[in-house]
Design a protein around this motif. Structure first.
Motif, PDB file in Angstrom:
ATOM      1  N   ALA A 192      49.560 -11.702 100.953  1.00  0.00           N
ATOM      2  CA  ALA A 192      48.179 -11.498 101.386  1.00  0.00           C
ATOM      3  C   ALA A 192      47.252 -12.519 100.749  1.00  0.00           C
ATOM      4  CB  ALA A 192      47.727 -10.085 101.036  1.00  0.00           C
ATOM      5  N   ALA A 193      47.530 -12.871  99.485  1.00  0.00           N
ATOM      6  CA  ALA A 193      46.673 -13.837  98.801  1.00  0.00           C
ATOM      7  C   ALA A 193      46.832 -15.237  99.366  1.00  0.00           C
ATOM      8  CB  ALA A 193      46.977 -13.836  97.306  1.00  0.00           C
ATOM      9  N   SER A 194      47.996 -15.563  99.959  1.00  0.00           N
ATOM     10  CA  SER A 194      48.211 -16.897 100.488  1.00  0.00           C
ATOM     11  C   SER A 194      47.356 -17.179 101.709  1.00  0.00           C
ATOM     12  CB  SER A 194      49.691 -17.098 100.828  1.00  0.00           C
ATOM     13  OG  SER A 194      50.074 -16.203 101.866  1.00  0.00           O
ATOM     14  N   THR A 195      46.809 -16.143 102.342  1.00  0.00           N
ATOM     15  CA  THR A 195      45.961 -16.334 103.514  1.00  0.00           C
ATOM     16  C   THR A 195      44.495 -16.493 103.148  1.00  0.00           C
ATOM     17  OG1 THR A 195      45.684 -13.936 103.776  1.00  0.00           O
ATOM     18  CG2 THR A 195      47.545 -14.956 104.905  1.00  0.00           C
ATOM     19  N   VAL A 196      44.168 -16.504 101.869  1.00  0.00           N
ATOM     20  CA  VAL A 196      42.792 -16.616 101.410  1.00  0.00           C
ATOM     21  C   VAL A 196      42.460 -18.093 101.217  1.00  0.00           C
ATOM     22  CG1 VAL A 196      41.160 -16.019  99.596  1.00  0.00           C
ATOM     23  CG2 VAL A 196      42.883 -14.367 100.311  1.00  0.00           C
ATOM     24  N   ASP A 292      36.535 -15.096 100.560  1.00  0.00           N
ATOM     25  CA  ASP A 292      36.226 -13.721 100.193  1.00  0.00           C
ATOM     26  C   ASP A 292      34.754 -13.597  99.815  1.00  0.00           C
ATOM     27  OD1 ASP A 292      37.270 -10.953  99.375  1.00  0.00           O
ATOM     28  OD2 ASP A 292      36.302 -11.648  97.525  1.00  0.00           O
ATOM     29  N   GLU A 293      34.181 -12.416 100.040  1.00  0.00           N
ATOM     30  CA  GLU A 293      32.751 -12.211  99.807  1.00  0.00           C
ATOM     31  C   GLU A 293      32.400 -12.412  98.331  1.00  0.00           C
ATOM     32  OE1 GLU A 293      29.265  -8.809 100.524  1.00  0.00           O
ATOM     33  OE2 GLU A 293      31.350  -8.449 101.152  1.00  0.00           O
ATOM     34  N   ARG A 294      33.212 -11.873  97.431  1.00  0.00           N
ATOM     35  CA  ARG A 294      32.928 -12.026  96.006  1.00  0.00           C
ATOM     36  C   ARG A 294      33.103 -13.486  95.580  1.00  0.00           C
ATOM     37  NH1 ARG A 294      35.403 -11.760  90.995  1.00  0.00           N
ATOM     38  NH2 ARG A 294      34.168 -10.716  89.370  1.00  0.00           N
ATOM     39  N   TYR A 295      34.087 -14.153  96.122  1.00  0.00           N
ATOM     40  CA  TYR A 295      34.284 -15.569  95.825  1.00  0.00           C
ATOM     41  C   TYR A 295      33.098 -16.398  96.330  1.00  0.00           C
ATOM     42  CZ  TYR A 295      36.894 -19.982  95.377  1.00  0.00           C
ATOM     43  OH  TYR A 295      37.303 -21.245  95.018  1.00  0.00           O
ATOM     44  N   TRP A 296      32.575 -16.032  97.486  1.00  0.00           N
ATOM     45  CA  TRP A 296      31.432 -16.737  98.060  1.00  0.00           C
ATOM     46  C   TRP A 296      30.187 -16.578  97.192  1.00  0.00           C
ATOM     47  CZ3 TRP A 296      29.597 -20.404 100.873  1.00  0.00           C
ATOM     48  CH2 TRP A 296      28.287 -20.347 101.362  1.00  0.00           C
TER      49      TRP A 296
END
Length: 306
Positions: A192-196, A292-296
């Motif tokens: 799942a993390a590889s699609t981020v 991701d929203e938090r990353y943004w």
């Protein structure tokens, strides 16, 4: 004389010293904490990562607005109306073909600035009888048609092209593949993390400086086919990553600190490494839709709005 003797007698105690005693070298007895709590241990050091914000600067000037175009046209008309006439007879031989070509081009410039019938376009102006047929003697005219401001990659939606969005700043985002794990839950989380989407990021090695890790980041993840420049040795931002659930081991790092470095690409293109599944050159608005929203929230202030 008696006064001096009195002062000497009463000030003698100032220089008096006692006998020297040996300092005890035995360690003091350990005293128990009054509350009975053990001494607090320092928190574990976090994991250190570096990420590179690789920027492709705009290659085209921004398209002016209608107000800007009107303002520039007005200023051009004022400048042309007030400038001193060009002494073309000094540079061109009277009656020559070069003089005829200059007069015809001057008529075009005046017609563009003031409309037909003014300036060099006036019937009484020098060289007013020159026609377009006279220019055929010079051969083919120069093509003054500007190149299109919209690249083919914009029409096709190719986000891997560095020629797209010439008026905007582009930033490199990658999909980085995680290391394989034998645990099924960890493997699913890694998939799942590889699609981020995120900026190129790598862990800092032992005895490695942050700016050295940033340079290694670009080389390992994006290849050596790019001519890049890391702006400085100091990071421009920090992003902290905390695990979703607290770790059972208190000695394990409880967070990951990601230091961001600014860089520019001069030439070349990305050649993804083995751990990179995909990459894209995106604007700030396009990045907000992919990460991701938090990353943004942690990186948006490091990016240019244009």
């Amino acid at each position: 004389m008696s006064t001096l003797c009195w002062r000497a007698t009463h000030s003698r105690h100032i220089f008096r010293r006692g006998l020297a005693t040996e300092v005890s070298t035995s360690p003091p007895a350990t005293q128990a904490h009054p509350t009975g709590n053990p001494k607090r241990t320092p928190p574990p050091r976090p994991n250190l990562h570096t990420a590179v914000i690789l920027n492709r600067s705009p290659i085209l000037t921004r398209t002016p607005t209608s107000f800007e175009r009107a303002y520039y046209a007005y200023q051009a008309r004022v400048q042309r109306a007030l400038h001193n006439p060009f002494s073309h007879d000094f540079y061109f031989k009277p009656g020559s073909l070069l003089e005829s070509k200059f007069n015809l081009e001057e008529r075009k410039r005046d017609r563009k600035a003031f409309g037909p019938g003014f300036g060099a376009d006036h019937p009484l102006a020098p060289g007013a009888g020159v026609t377009a047929q006279d220019l055929k003697k010079f051969g083919r005219d120069e093509d003054e048609t500007p190149a299109p401001r919209v690249h083919a990659s914009d029409a096709s939606g190719d986000v891997k092209s560095l020629d797209r969005k010439g008026q905007r700043n582009l930033y490199l985002l990658i999909q980085q593949q995680r290391a394989e794990s034998t645990d099924a839950a960890a493997a699913a989380a890694a998939a799942a993390a590889s699609t981020v989407w995120k900026f190129p990021e790598i862990a800092v090695s032992a005895n490695e400086l942050l700016h050295e890790s940033a340079a290694r980041d670009l080389k390992e993840l994006c290849g050596e086919a790019m001519d890049t420049w890391i702006v400085g040795r100091n990071p421009i931002g920090l992003y902290e990553v905390h695990p979703a659930t607290p770790l059972a081991d208190p000695a394990a790092p409880q967070k990951t600190c990601v230091f961001f470095f600014k860089a520019h690409i001069m030439a070349g293109q990305v050649k993804p490494g083995k751990s990179v599944t995909d990459f894209a050159w995106l604007t700030k608005k396009e990045i907000a839709k992919r990460v991701d929203e938090r990353y943004w929230d942690g990186i948006k202030d490091m990016l240019s709005d244009f």
